[in-house]
Every structure is written in C-alpha cells, then in structure tokens.
Design a protein around this motif. Structure first.
Motif, PDB file in Angstrom:
ATOM      1  N   ILE A 168      -8.238  13.865   0.576  1.00  0.00           N
ATOM      2  CA  ILE A 168      -8.935  12.623   0.218  1.00  0.00           C
ATOM      3  C   ILE A 168      -8.615  12.266  -1.232  1.00  0.00           C
ATOM      4  N   ALA A 169      -8.649  13.276  -2.093  1.00  0.00           N
ATOM      5  CA  ALA A 169      -8.429  13.035  -3.519  1.00  0.00           C
ATOM      6  C   ALA A 169      -7.033  12.479  -3.774  1.00  0.00           C
ATOM      7  N   LEU A 170      -6.055  12.891  -2.948  1.00  0.00           N
ATOM      8  CA  LEU A 170      -4.700  12.358  -3.105  1.00  0.00           C
ATOM      9  C   LEU A 170      -4.703  10.842  -2.932  1.00  0.00           C
ATOM     10  N   GLY A 171      -5.477  10.370  -1.938  1.00  0.00           N
ATOM     11  CA  GLY A 171      -5.579   8.929  -1.716  1.00  0.00           C
ATOM     12  C   GLY A 171      -6.164   8.230  -2.926  1.00  0.00           C
ATOM     13  N   TYR A 172      -7.247   8.797  -3.473  1.00  0.00           N
ATOM     14  CA  TYR A 172      -7.882   8.207  -4.661  1.00  0.00           C
ATOM     15  C   TYR A 172      -6.903   8.155  -5.824  1.00  0.00           C
ATOM     16  N   THR A 173      -6.241   9.270  -6.025  1.00  0.00           N
ATOM     17  CA  THR A 173      -5.422   9.436  -7.210  1.00  0.00           C
ATOM     18  C   THR A 173      -4.203   8.518  -7.172  1.00  0.00           C
ATOM     19  N   MET A 174      -3.590   8.366  -5.976  1.00  0.00           N
ATOM     20  CA  MET A 174      -2.421   7.495  -5.875  1.00  0.00           C
ATOM     21  C   MET A 174      -2.800   6.049  -6.132  1.00  0.00           C
ATOM     22  N   VAL A 175      -3.907   5.620  -5.503  1.00  0.00           N
ATOM     23  CA  VAL A 175      -4.335   4.240  -5.694  1.00  0.00           C
ATOM     24  C   VAL A 175      -4.712   3.995  -7.149  1.00  0.00           C
ATOM     25  N   TYR A 176      -5.394   4.973  -7.750  1.00  0.00           N
ATOM     26  CA  TYR A 176      -5.775   4.783  -9.152  1.00  0.00           C
ATOM     27  C   TYR A 176      -4.537   4.731 -10.030  1.00  0.00           C
ATOM     28  N   GLY A 177      -3.617   5.621  -9.769  1.00  0.00           N
ATOM     29  CA  GLY A 177      -2.417   5.673 -10.595  1.00  0.00           C
ATOM     30  C   GLY A 177      -1.658   4.365 -10.570  1.00  0.00           C
ATOM     31  N   ILE A 178      -1.615   3.710  -9.416  1.00  0.00           N
ATOM     32  CA  ILE A 178      -0.783   2.517  -9.293  1.00  0.00           C
ATOM     33  C   ILE A 178      -1.552   1.228  -9.526  1.00  0.00           C
ATOM     34  N   ALA A 179      -2.721   1.103  -8.887  1.00  0.00           N
ATOM     35  CA  ALA A 179      -3.450  -0.162  -9.025  1.00  0.00           C
ATOM     36  C   ALA A 179      -4.492  -0.096 -10.138  1.00  0.00           C
ATOM     37  N   LYS A 180      -4.682   1.071 -10.776  1.00  0.00           N
ATOM     38  CA  LYS A 180      -5.686   1.259 -11.831  1.00  0.00           C
ATOM     39  C   LYS A 180      -7.071   0.807 -11.372  1.00  0.00           C
ATOM     40  N   MET A 181      -7.395   1.100 -10.132  1.00  0.00           N
ATOM     41  CA  MET A 181      -8.735   0.738  -9.675  1.00  0.00           C
ATOM     42  C   MET A 181      -9.406   1.925  -8.991  1.00  0.00           C
ATOM     43  N   LEU A 182     -10.745   1.985  -9.135  1.00  0.00           N
ATOM     44  CA  LEU A 182     -11.512   3.003  -8.436  1.00  0.00           C
ATOM     45  C   LEU A 182     -11.820   2.446  -7.060  1.00  0.00           C
ATOM     46  N   ASN A 183     -11.150   2.962  -6.046  1.00  0.00           N
ATOM     47  CA  ASN A 183     -11.306   2.417  -4.703  1.00  0.00           C
ATOM     48  C   ASN A 183     -12.466   3.109  -3.985  1.00  0.00           C
TER      49      ASN A 183
END
Lengths: 293, 360
Positions: free
Chosen positions: A20-35
């Motif tokens: 799950i954390a991988l999903g959070y981290t990738m999205v944060y890294g690229i879109a700079k948003m807390l999803n």
C-alpha cells in the motif's frame, strides 16, 4: 520461539502495508499530493475480488486479475476527473478533493455492498507449514504475502530504473517543468503512476483481506493511514523506503500488541513515527532537500 | 468613526462580528418563541463548537500556512478533561454556567499545554511532514483517551489506563470508562455560552491576525526564509499560533462534549479533523467570516439531507469534489469567466446601459 512467531506475523502484515505504501509513495513522488483515497481503492479491490469468487465462482487468480483491472481503471478515472483539473493549484485543494473521493468511494461501497461486514475467503489455498514440532507456524498467507511484496518491490525498482516510462516517472518526480521540456508527456506519466498505484492497491486489498478476513466499506481506511505512516517513516517518495517503512510498521504493531497492550498499539506506532521524524525529518531513506533562496 | 470604517481590516472584522451577533439574536429569538424544531435546537451548540474549531484551525492553516490534520485531538482533550472538571467541581460550584466556564477554560488550558508540548517537536518539521505528525498526534490522543478510565468515589479521584488497575469503592462512578467513553455527562452546554465562545474565538483570532504578531506570522507563511532574514523569530511565532489554536479547540471541545450525555473517543477521530479542515478550505483560507459561514452551512447540510438516508454522504462527497473543482480549477475558472462576461453583457444590453471598462 514466541518472539520469532511474532516477528513472522509482523513481517507478513508489514508486507501488505509495504505494498500500500508503495502506491502512496509513487503518487506523492510524482504528483506531490497526499492521495487519501488510496486506502479506499484497496477496499474496492477487495470487494471486486470477493464478488468474483463468491458470485461467479471463479478461481483466485481470476479474482485477483479482475480486482487489479477494475482498480487500474478506477485509478485512471479518479485521476482524470478529480485530480487532473486541479494540477498546479495549492496542494491543499487537491488534498480536500482526495478526501471527497475517499468519502465517495466509501459511501458508494456502502450503497452497493451494504455496511454489514462480509467474511472474505482467503485466496491462498496453501497448507500452513509447521516448524519445530508446531512451535512455529507459517501460514500460506504469510508466504504468499511476503513473496508478492518482494516481487512487487523488485519489479518496481527494475521498472523505474530500466524502462522508458519508468525513467519518465523519475524525471517528472525530479523536476516536472524540466521533464516537460525534454519532451516527456507529463500528464500521461502521472496517469500511468496512478494506474500502477491502484493496481498495487488491489493486490494489497486482496492480500489484506486474506490475512484479516472481514470486509466492510471502512476496511481500507485504517490500513491506509498506517501504510501512509509507513511511507513517511521510510521517506516519502522513495521506493525502498516504503518497503522498509511498511515492514517496520508491521513489526512494531505486532510487537506492541503482543508485549505492551492490544488497545494501545496505534499509540505506539504513531509515537515511533513522531520520534523517528524528530531524528530524521525526511524519513529513514528520504532525501533531505536543501531549500534554495 | 469614518476613519475607522475606511480601514479595510477593521471593516471586515466589524462585519464578521455583526453577522455572528445578528445570527445569534435571530436564533435566540426564534428559540425563545419556540419556533425551532427539536433537531434544529440540537444543532445550535455543535454549530457554535464547530465554528470556533474552524476559526481556530483557520489561524493555523490559512494564516500560518501549516497544514494540521489533528485538530480533533485537541478537541477531544478539551471534551474529556472538561467533563472530568465539571464533575469534580459539582459540589464546589453551584452555578451551572460558572462550572461550564471552568470546564471550558481548563479544557482549553490542557489542550494548549499539550499543544505546546507537541509543538516543540512538530514545529521543527515543515509542509506535509507536519501534517503527518499532527495526524499521528490526533490518533495517539484518540487511542489513549479511548483506553483511559477515570472515576471518583469516596476515596477521591482515580485514573488508570486499564480496568484491572482501577477499583472504585462502593458508590463510586466512572466518568470516563475506556472504550465506552464519557458517560453520565451533565448537559451543561447552552447556546448563549456557545455564542460567547464564538465571540471569544473571533476576538482572539482577529486581534492576533491584525497585530504585530499576526503580520509576522503572515510573513512567515509567505516566505519563511525572507522572514527569518529580517529578524523574525519564526519558531516562536509559529508556536504562538499553534498554542492559541489548540487552546481555542480545547474550549470548543469542552463545550461540544457537554452537549451530550455520553460520547466516545472515536468521535474525535481523523474524519472529524478532516471535516474541520474542509470547513476551513471551503470557507476560504485565512478568511475568518468564510470559516464561520462554511462551518455552519456544512454542519447543517448533511443533517438537513437526512431524508435522503444512504445517499446523503454520497451527495456530500460529490458536492465537496465539485465545489473544489469549481473554485480551484484553472480551466473551469476560465469558463465561468466567459459565462459571467456574457451575463454581464446581457445585463447591460437589457438595461440599455453602456458597458463600462470593456470597450473603452
């Protein structure tokens, strides 16, 4: 021996958090948003898998693929409808939209599948392995979860390191404007990231519900928050960091439940997070970025 | 007088006070004439509490620029400590209003003190990391209070973190019973008291914003490094805003708690923090009157939609997403501008007036 058993259980739940954390981290890294809707995508994935196995009688691997397919589409749709129009606006605006999406998914799930908990049948049919005269039991779920998360981790590292799309993702997360100038389609790259993250969420959902077999519309929210903590602990934006953070959170949680108190495990986990952030403000493996003036 | 009214800040502040006072007078009149439905009467105190919470969070998020996801934690601390104090003072202070006031002040002080303690580590972090740590703080508070046992008996005051360590003598009562939460709470909260709290919150926050401190805080928000280099003590000012915000949230929590005969710690979870944040963002960051209005409207909206039952929260989610898209999206903004220009043009055509400023 007991302590090793706890360690194994901790790694198992930690491996789910890591995915799950991988999903959070990738999205944060690229879109700079807390999803914040990520946790609810997990729940949707678990429900899809539940429906496919229970109502259609399909085998486990079909259920898993169906869940991944639905979640991938869901991730792309959410990104396109709710997040894309807000690109370039303050992060708080996107955060609130993500929360709106999270409410939407939870309530839609409640309407479709009702709020009463469903009992999820594990997709793993492997027999548990008993070691040392039954003092140490490793269930099939544990083996599968750990194997899958290791596979995902290796796969993602290779993907971001070797493929064109993966390199584009790294470039966008490094500097979006520069990436655009180099001819990278930023919008498509972000969509791809959401697709991958959501597919991983589906996998995590199925594995989570195989380990903890109750499924209800709020199933995803607490593991979501914990996995998010894991991503931050490991250094948000870093793939090995998410893995490390997930496993650590899983182990800490299991040990806190075993040796301190079942009810207070949340308090222990979050206290550890605060203490680690004090010592390493960017997480364990995060990069400390110096602000330029 | 004219000079005062010409100052833009003072004028907006006066309008804010005026709106709140007029709203109170209208509701109080309707209340005393018995023209409010029972459910509406029940909303009054929570609305006051949420308005104070939203305004105090706006100080942190809108004015200070720090994203906090743990405001419900401070609210919970205020609620539980307020209930305990109100029960302890039962034999000492006869007047209900005075007791409520003591409970609120104590709840606020405790929340403020904890805000200070948590602020020392938290304020070293920035941006999203600060948000995570406040989230963690909120969860820790919920978790600890949810397992706290507080009781009184003839022996005095008892407090423990598990039932086994806690034995009350005969005739003793639990004030807080772990996962069951606070039980047997006296409903001391009243609408006028809520109004006083809202006024106090507005007074504190508006004065802080328009003071020397407030300008320093805004400078820190807009450019921390620049603010630091002109000699502003960044940490001290952030801490001040953090503690004030926690104090006000604690007071609001105490008022909120004493509006119910029982409540559990899960009431002060992550979702509540998020709801308060939604009030602030939709009302407009840094816009105090906006927070007041949006807290009221958004509290009443899901309650008013109860007739829709299951669809209520789904609709709320859709409204939330749409509002965010309409207020922030650059594309939608462009389109709404086109539409508003068109409407303006139509208006001028109909009234026969010449369009001003466009053709000239």
């Amino acid at each position: 021996m007991q302590i090793i058993q706890y360690l194994i259980n901790g790694i198992s739940i930690g491996a789910v958090y890591a995915i799950i954390a991988l999903g959070y981290t990738m999205v944060y890294g690229i879109a700079k948003m807390l999803n914040f809707a990520h946790g609810d995508v997990i729940m949707v994935g678990a429900y899809i898998s539940f429906c496919v196995t229970n109502y259609l009688g399909a085998p486990a691997w079909v259920a898993l693929i169906a869940a991944m397919a639905v979640c991938t589409v869901l991730g792309i749709v959410i990104e396109g409808l709710a997040y894309k129009p807000l690109r370039g606006t303050p992060s708080l605006a996107v955060l609130i939209t993500a929360i709106g999406v999270s409410y939407f998914l939870q309530n839609a799930a409640q309407l479709i599948w009702s709020s009463s908990p469903k009992s999820f049948t594990s997709i793993v049919t492997m027999k548990p392995i008993s070691l040392l005269d039954g003092q140490l039991v490793i269930t099939g779920e544990v083996l599968v979860t750990v194997a899958v998360s290791a596979l995902v981790m290796v796969g993602l590292t290779l993907f971001t390191g070797k493929t064109r799309t993966g390199k584009a993702m790294r470039a966008v997360s490094e500097d979006r404007d520069a990436a655009q100038l180099m001819g990278i389609n930023v919008n498509r790259t972000i969509s791809t990231t959401f697709a991958i993250g959501s597919a991983l969420a589906a996998v995590a959902g199925v594995l989570l519900c195989s380990t903890v077999p109750t499924l209800q519309p709020t199933t995803g929210s607490m593991p979501g928050i914990r996995a998010f903590t894991a991503a931050v602990l490991g250094g948000i934006g870093s793939i090995p960091g998410a893995m490390l953070g997930g496993i650590l959170i899983g182990i800490i949680e299991t040990f806190a439940k075993a040796y301190i108190s079942t009810q207070l495990s949340d308090a222990v986990v979050f206290s550890v997070l605060i203490i680690i952030l004090l010592v390493k403000p960017a997480g364990l493996l995060g990069k400390q970025v110096q602000e330029k003036v | 007088m004219k000079k005062i009214l010409n100052n833009k800040n003072t004028r907006t502040n006066l309008i804010t006070y005026l709106v709140v006072i007029v709203a109170f007078v209208i509701m109080q009149t309707l209340y005393s004439l018995d023209m409010l439905s029972n459910s509406m009467k029940g909303y009054l105190v929570p609305i006051c509490a949420y308005v104070s919470l939203a305004v105090s969070l706006n100080l942190l998020v809108g004015v200070c620029g720090e994203l906090s996801l743990g405001h419900a934690g401070f609210m919970g601390i205020g609620a539980f400590s307020g209930v305990v104090i109100a029960a302890l003072l039962k034999d000492v202070i006869a007047s209900d209003v005075l007791r409520l006031l003591c409970a609120m002040v104590f709840g606020g002080l405790l929340a403020g003190a904890l805000g200070f303690l948590i602020g020392i580590p938290v304020l070293r972090l920035r941006g999203d990391y600060l948000a995570i740590v406040t989230l963690a703080f909120g969860e820790i508070v919920k978790n600890l209070v949810g397992n706290l046992y507080v009781g009184i008996d003839s022996d005095g005051f008892h407090m423990a973190i598990s039932t086994s360590r806690m034995e009350l003598l005969e005739g003793g009562t639990y004030l807080i019973a772990g996962p069951k939460g606070a039980t047997g709470v006296e409903k001391l909260a009243s609408f006028p008291m809520g109004f006083v709290l809202v006024l106090l919150t507005l007074f504190v926050v508006l004065n802080l914003i328009n003071s020397k401190e407030g300008r320093a805080i805004k400078a820190v928000r807009d450019n921390r490094i620049a603010a630091e280099s002109v000699g502003i003590n960044v940490t001290a000012f952030r801490m001040k805003a953090f503690v004030v915000s926690a104090f006000l949230a604690g007071m609001a929590g105490a008022l909120f708690g004493m509006n119910y005969s029982s409540f559990t710690a899960s009431k002060f979870n992550f979702n509540t923090s998020i709801n308060i944040l939604v009030f602030v963002v939709l009302g407009g960051m840094g816009n105090i009157l906006g927070s007041v209005i949006s807290a009221t409207a958004l509290y009443v909206l899901p309650e008013a939609m109860r007739g829709l039952e299951d669809f209520r929260m789904l609709l709320y989610a859709v409204v939330l997403i749409l509002v965010m898209l309409f207020t922030w999206s650059p594309k939608v903004k462009e389109k709404t501008e086109v539409v508003s220009e068109w409407v303006k043009g139509l208006f001028y055509k109909l009234t026969g007036k010449k369009e001003v400023g466009v053709n000239e």
